[in-house]
Write an enzyme that holds these catalytic residues in place. Structure first.
Site, short mmCIF file in Angstrom:
data_model
loop_
_atom_site.label_atom_id
_atom_site.label_comp_id
_atom_site.label_asym_id
_atom_site.label_seq_id
_atom_site.Cartn_x
_atom_site.Cartn_y
_atom_site.Cartn_z
N ASP A 242 0.81 -1.23 0.00
CA ASP A 242 0.00 0.00 0.00
C ASP A 242 0.84 1.27 0.00
O ASP A 242 0.39 2.34 0.41
CB ASP A 242 -0.97 0.01 1.20
N ASP B 129 -3.50 -4.16 -5.37
CA ASP B 129 -2.82 -2.88 -5.63
C ASP B 129 -1.33 -3.01 -5.95
O ASP B 129 -0.71 -2.03 -6.39
CB ASP B 129 -2.98 -1.90 -4.46
N ASP C 200 -11.60 1.41 5.53
CA ASP C 200 -10.51 1.63 4.57
C ASP C 200 -9.32 2.31 5.23
O ASP C 200 -8.23 2.33 4.65
CB ASP C 200 -11.00 2.50 3.41
#
Length: 502
Positions: free
Chosen positions: A265, A303, A474
């Site tokens: 991330d 991601d 989130d």
């Protein structure tokens, strides 16, 4: 589409037909080793032959127009209606007690009549675990039942009792399928998902609502560095094995997310991951070994591919190392065999490097295809789209179609895709009054809603899955609404908003 289970009664065939059920016609060739998971019926399409299917005296079995045609001789008057007198079937089916299966097929007859369909054993007392009387007409009809086997044997049967016909009758069968641990039998629900843990530990009046709408449907489990108790290798392997084994015992299909790439991330709300490339390879190797070649869907590193194009996140030797790690992961998951399907994450439709929603592929789409190819997508089943995001299923499928075409054109890769539908019921958040603003508000945005629960896909997607567990935050960074919990923490407030669409 999932099929509802039906009630059934274990029946025993009369002893007088024992000889009929245990004398199959000689097979054209020896049957291959029978599967335990996936498709158990051999040659159920009958394209050119009826290999592996037999008939007892009183019936001839042939392939006609791509179907199995059972030409049933008329029965003596006193035996009319006694279906068990003549049987068409396949034996050598591995059945496991307590496991979920789905039997499906197409059938018609040369006249209106009845037959009986069973899944059973072929030895005295001939117990059945599924038995249904079928009304056949001259028009083909699809039959399908999902059931839990009461029997355990390496010599189960798929039998069609077609005898007792008053006159010569042709019974046509096609697309005969007996499966387990596939989407047809349903996805395994994580019994320890974050919503369920909250429900079981609270007296909050919202608990029943959240259990029914969310906790009972969380079909994906995320694995990361938090699973590496004690020795990282044995810890994650044991955790994965336990989870996949529990799903296999129910004949359900588990979905796992591997989320432990170093630099995860880009240091954002979900930062973390393995300490370095060597540790990651140990972790992913153990993760793959924990599956033990059993049925599973794996979402690989959300991601990680898309963020690899951001020089502010990763570049130089670190970038090459990431490609190498993802390639390694795909390679070792592929080695787990055909029951394991891996979907390397492909970002989302409105990602900076994703699809140009005006309809032009552009350099962004080409770049994403390049990144996926460098990361070993050719060894995966395909890509995951929209993980932890909100784009509608239609928008995600548009992206999936274009990305698959780009991979095929540029690299000869045949990629399928899955879509995260957990929170896309209202589509992506846009700035009120600015419909062209696209995908904004990635962190706990208001007005989002639950999407369809995990199931077989539509619009080109192979599966629609709840990948992000609804109600899990989130993050709590400055981009998130005030009071947001840390990333991954369950919030009943967020969960209720998703249920209500507000």
């Amino acid at each position: 589409m999932r099929h509802l289970p039906i009630a059934f009664t274990a029946l025993a065939l009369p002893a007088l037909v024992g000889a009929l059920l245990t004398v199959p016609a000689p097979a054209a060739e020896a049957a291959p080793e029978q599967a335990v998971y996936g498709e158990l019926a051999r040659n159920g399409a009958f394209s050119t032959t009826t290999d592996y299917w037999w008939g007892t005296p009183g019936v001839s079995v042939n392939s006609v127009d791509g179907m199995l045609r059972a030409a049933v001789e008329p029965a003596p008057k006193e035996q009319v209606g006694q279906w068990y007198r003549t049987v068409v079937g396949q034996n050598g089916i591995k059945l496991r007690q307590g496991v979920t299966y789905t039997l499906s097929f197409d059938a018609k007859a040369s006249r209106d009549t009845q037959i009986k369909s069973t899944v059973q054993l072929g030895t005295d007392p001939y117990p059945t675990t599924l038995a249904n009387v079928l009304d056949l007409t001259t028009t083909a009809k699809r039959f399908s039942w999902t059931f839990t086997s009461q029997l355990g044997s390496d010599d189960g049967h798929i039998d069609f009792q077609v005898g007792g016909q008053a006159v010569r009758t042709d019974i046509d069968l096609d697309n005969v399928s007996l499966t387990t641990s596939t989407a047809r039998e349903g996805f395994y629900t994580d019994p320890a998902n974050t919503a369920m843990k909250w429900v079981q530990g609270t007296t909050d009046p919202r608990a029943a609502k959240i259990k029914a709408a969310i906790a009972d449907h969380n079909t994906v489990k995320w694995f990361g560095n938090w699973d590496a108790d004690g020795d990282a290798t044995t810890g994650i392997q044991a955790e994965v094995s336990k989870y996949v084994g529990a799903a296999a015992a129910q004949g359900k299909l588990p979905v796992l997310v591997a989320y432990d790439i170093p630099g995860r991330d880009c240091g954002g709300a979900s930062s973390g991951g393995s300490a370095d490339a060597d540790r990651y390879k140990q972790w992913i190797d153990a993760f793959a070994q924990g599956i033990e070649r059993r049925p599973a869907l794996v979402i690989l590193e959300p991601d990680a591919v898309a963020q690899s194009s951001d020089p502010g996140c990763i570049s130089g030797e670190a970038l090459e190392a990431r490609f190498d790690m993802l390639w390694y992961a795909n390679q070792h998951l592929q080695a787990q065999g055909t029951y394991v399907r891996t979907y390397l994450d492909g970002g989302n439709a409105t990602w900076t490097l994703g699809q140009d929603l005006s309809g032009n592929g552009g350099i962004g789409l080409q770049r994403m295809a390049y990144l996926l190819n460098r990361s070993g997508v050719s060894m995966a089943r395909g890509v995951s789209i929209g993980v932890s995001n909100f784009d509608s299923t239609d928008i995600s499928n548009q992206y999936g179609n274009k990305l698959a075409a780009q991979l095929r054109t540029d690299f000869g890769v045949d990629a399928r895709w899955v879509v995260d539908t957990a929170r896309n019921g209202n589509g992506a958040y846009v700035i009120p009054g600015d419909p062209s603003s696209g995908h904004v508000g990635f962190c706990n945005p208001a007005g989002r809603k639950l999407g369809v629960t995990s199931r077989a896909g539509t619009g080109g997607a192979e599966y629609l899955l709840w990948i992000k567990n609804p109600g899990d935050s989130d993050g709590d960074s400055a981009e998130c609404p005030a009071g947001s919990p840390p990333a991954g923490s369950f919030s009943p407030d967020l969960a209720e908003r998703l249920i209500d669409g507000r």
